[in-house]
Write an enzyme that holds these catalytic residues in place. Sequence first.
Site, PDB file in Angstrom:
ATOM      1  N   PRO A   1       0.796  -1.225   0.000  1.00  9.76           N
ATOM      2  CG  PRO A   1      -0.168  -1.141   2.107  1.00  9.76           C
ATOM      3  CD  PRO A   1       0.502  -2.077   1.153  1.00  9.76           C
ATOM      4  CG  ASN A   2      -0.239   4.362   1.280  1.00  8.33           C
ATOM      5  OD1 ASN A   2      -1.171   4.953   0.760  1.00  8.33           O
ATOM      6  ND2 ASN A   2      -0.327   3.789   2.470  1.00  8.33           N
TER       7      ASN A   2
ATOM      8  NE  ARG B   1       3.984   6.758   1.683  1.00  5.62           N
ATOM      9  CZ  ARG B   1       4.178   5.516   2.094  1.00  5.62           C
ATOM     10  NH1 ARG B   1       4.554   4.590   1.231  1.00  5.62           N
ATOM     11  NH2 ARG B   1       3.984   5.185   3.346  1.00  5.62           N
TER      12      ARG B   1
ATOM     13  CE1 TYR C   1       8.771   5.219   2.896  1.00  8.88           C
ATOM     14  CE2 TYR C   1       7.271   7.098   2.831  1.00  8.88           C
ATOM     15  CZ  TYR C   1       7.726   5.942   3.444  1.00  8.88           C
ATOM     16  OH  TYR C   1       7.131   5.506   4.602  1.00  8.88           O
TER      17      TYR C   1
ATOM     18  CG  ASN D   1       8.464  -1.742   0.420  1.00  2.69           C
ATOM     19  OD1 ASN D   1       7.886  -1.856   1.504  1.00  2.69           O
ATOM     20  ND2 ASN D   1       9.024  -0.615   0.029  1.00  2.69           N
TER      21      ASN D   1
ATOM     22  CB  ALA E   1       1.602   0.298   6.624  1.00  2.00           C
TER      23      ALA E   1
ATOM     24  CD  GLU F   1      10.456  -7.047   5.794  1.00  2.00           C
ATOM     25  OE1 GLU F   1      10.077  -8.157   6.214  1.00  2.00           O
ATOM     26  OE2 GLU F   1      10.618  -6.065   6.532  1.00  2.00           O
TER      27      GLU F   1
ATOM     28  CG  HIS G   1      11.245  -1.880   4.707  1.00  2.76           C
ATOM     29  ND1 HIS G   1       9.880  -1.849   4.555  1.00  2.76           N
ATOM     30  CD2 HIS G   1      11.533  -3.018   5.379  1.00  2.76           C
ATOM     31  CE1 HIS G   1       9.366  -2.924   5.130  1.00  2.76           C
ATOM     32  NE2 HIS G   1      10.344  -3.660   5.631  1.00  2.76           N
TER      33      HIS G   1
ATOM     34  NE  ARG H   1      10.067   6.643   8.362  1.00  2.00           N
ATOM     35  CZ  ARG H   1       9.083   6.361   7.502  1.00  2.00           C
ATOM     36  NH1 ARG H   1       9.205   5.297   6.701  1.00  2.00           N
ATOM     37  NH2 ARG H   1       8.021   7.119   7.434  1.00  2.00           N
TER      38      ARG H   1
HETATM   39  C1  DQA Z   1       8.181   1.296   3.864  1.00  2.00           C
HETATM   40  C2  DQA Z   1       8.242   1.527   5.390  1.00  2.00           C
HETATM   41  C3  DQA Z   1       6.883   1.281   6.022  1.00  2.00           C
HETATM   42  O1  DQA Z   1       6.950   1.512   7.423  1.00  2.00           O
HETATM   43  C4  DQA Z   1       5.854   2.223   5.429  1.00  2.00           C
HETATM   44  O2  DQA Z   1       4.576   1.953   5.968  1.00  2.00           O
HETATM   45  C5  DQA Z   1       5.829   2.170   3.944  1.00  2.00           C
HETATM   46  C6  DQA Z   1       7.090   2.125   3.214  1.00  2.00           C
HETATM   47  C7  DQA Z   1       9.524   1.646   3.164  1.00  2.00           C
HETATM   48  O3  DQA Z   1       9.685   1.264   2.018  1.00  2.00           O
HETATM   49  O4  DQA Z   1      10.361   2.335   3.756  1.00  2.00           O
HETATM   50  O5  DQA Z   1       4.773   2.252   3.318  1.00  2.00           O
HETATM   51  O6  DQA Z   1       7.926  -0.080   3.627  1.00  2.00           O
END
Ligand code: DQA
Length: 147
Positions: A10-11, A18, A23, A74, A77, A98, A100, A107
Site C-alpha cells: 500500500p501507498n 509521497r 522515500y 516491500n 505498512a 524484504e 524498505h 523512524r
Molecule cells: C516502507 C516503510 C513502512 O513503514 C511504510 O509503511 C511504507 C514504506 C519503506 O519502504 O520504507 O509504506 O515499507
Amino acid sequence: MVAILVLNGPNLNTLGKREPGVYGTLTLDMINERIYARGEALGATVECFQSNHEGALIDCIQQHAEQVDGIIINPGAFTHYSYAIRDALAAAKLPIIEVHLSNVYAREAFRHHSVIAPICLGQIAGLGWRGYLLALEALVADLQEDK
Ligand code: DQA
C-alpha cells in the site's frame, strides 16, 4: 532461467509524490524499469506487481507460488502487522527478501517490528530504490548457487 516476483504494498503507487524526503523522488514505474533492466542483465525473468489491498497481494503470491523461484517484497505498512501476508509468503516455500526504501529502524517505534522478516532470507532497509536492485542481485545469486 530464474523467475522473480517483485511485490509492493500500500501507498507505494504514490512514490515520487509521497514524502520524497523519506522515500525518494523516483516513481514506482521508474523503479520498476530499473528492476526489469537489472533482471534482464542478470538473465532473470521479473514480474512486478503493486496493490493497496492485502487480499490482492495474497492472491498474487498464491497465483505465482509455483511459477517463480523467489519473491522480493516491500509490504509497506503491512510489514508491521499483516499475519495474512506472512502466512501466504510462508506457504509459498520460496526464498524471500524484504525491502524498505527508508531506514525503518531510524523512524517511529511501530516501524521497527516486521512480522514478515522472520520468514525471509534477509532484509534491506534504508538504501532507497537501490535496495530493490541489491535484493534482486542477492536473490538471483542465491538461487543460482543452490542449483
Ligand atoms: C516502507 C516503510 C513502512 O513503514 C511504510 O509503511 C511504507 C514504506 C519503506 O519502504 O520504507 O509504506 O515499507
